[in-house]
Design an enzyme around this catalytic site. Structure first.
Site, PDB file in Angstrom:
ATOM      1  N   HIS A   1      14.847 -30.756  -2.491  1.00 13.81           N
ATOM      2  CA  HIS A   1      15.455 -32.086  -2.402  1.00 13.81           C
ATOM      3  C   HIS A   1      16.705 -32.130  -1.529  1.00 13.81           C
ATOM      4  O   HIS A   1      17.537 -33.016  -1.683  1.00 13.81           O
ATOM      5  CB  HIS A   1      15.770 -32.626  -3.802  1.00 13.81           C
ATOM      6  CG  HIS A   1      14.555 -32.752  -4.649  1.00 13.81           C
ATOM      7  ND1 HIS A   1      14.227 -31.816  -5.597  1.00 13.81           N
ATOM      8  CD2 HIS A   1      13.560 -33.668  -4.668  1.00 13.81           C
ATOM      9  CE1 HIS A   1      13.082 -32.163  -6.175  1.00 13.81           C
ATOM     10  NE2 HIS A   1      12.657 -33.278  -5.626  1.00 13.81           N
TER      11      HIS A   1
ATOM     12  N   HIS B   1      19.723 -27.887  -8.962  1.00 13.35           N
ATOM     13  CA  HIS B   1      19.014 -29.114  -9.292  1.00 13.35           C
ATOM     14  C   HIS B   1      17.660 -28.823  -9.942  1.00 13.35           C
ATOM     15  O   HIS B   1      17.430 -29.195 -11.089  1.00 13.35           O
ATOM     16  CB  HIS B   1      18.835 -29.987  -8.049  1.00 13.35           C
ATOM     17  CG  HIS B   1      18.059 -31.236  -8.283  1.00 13.35           C
ATOM     18  ND1 HIS B   1      16.936 -31.549  -7.546  1.00 13.35           N
ATOM     19  CD2 HIS B   1      18.224 -32.247  -9.166  1.00 13.35           C
ATOM     20  CE1 HIS B   1      16.460 -32.708  -7.974  1.00 13.35           C
ATOM     21  NE2 HIS B   1      17.217 -33.152  -8.949  1.00 13.35           N
TER      22      HIS B   1
END
Length: 150
Positions: free
Chosen positions: A97, A75
């Site tokens: 995250h 990501h």
């Protein structure tokens, strides 16, 4: 001109990854990852191999349970070393995250913001020696796995 290709066809390029010894099968212990750099020693090359104790996609060894992955979250490149979860055979959650990856299923996303699986380091077994021989997927921060970004 390549025989058998039409005039507008493009021949595929073959990546030539280095073959690098990363360990010995007899020294691996279930759920105890080993850390190595591959395909080079540049940024983002830190990877981990682990004997999962259960059969896994791309696994090698008698039980097909030894796999390896690049350690950067797909990501935003969060560092995943140290986040192996032996109960779930997963890597994560990413400290950025919270993405978690399933190491039994080619590093696919279990949950979180990432949309791409972890790059799986292709392993080969020769006698009792384990070799890294390629990468499936793009290492975070690189446009080409074989070109280290400074």
């Amino acid at each position: 001109s390549i025989p058998g290709l039409k005039d507008n066809a493009v021949a595929a390029q073959l990546a030539r990854y280095p073959r690098q010894k990363i360990g010995e099968l007899s020294r691996l212990r279930t759920d105890q990852p080993i850390i190595f750099s591959y395909p080079d020693t540049g940024p983002g090359a830190i990877s981990m191999a682990v004997k999962l104790g259960v059969r896994a996609g791309g696994g090698i060894g008698p039980e097909q349970d030894v796999v390896a992955f690049n350690s950067l979250c797909t990501h935003m490149g969060g560092p995943m070393i140290g986040s192996y979860q032996k109960a779930d055979k997963a890597l994560g959650p990413c400290p950025f995250h919270q993405t978690t990856f399933d190491l039994t299923k080619h590093g696919m996303v279990i949950s979180g913001h990432a949309t791409e699986s972890l790059p799986q380091v292709l392993l080969e077994l020769e006698g009792g020696d384990i070799y890294a021989a390629g990468v499936l997927g793009l290492i975070f921060g690189r446009h080409d796995n074989l070109v280290s970004q400074a």
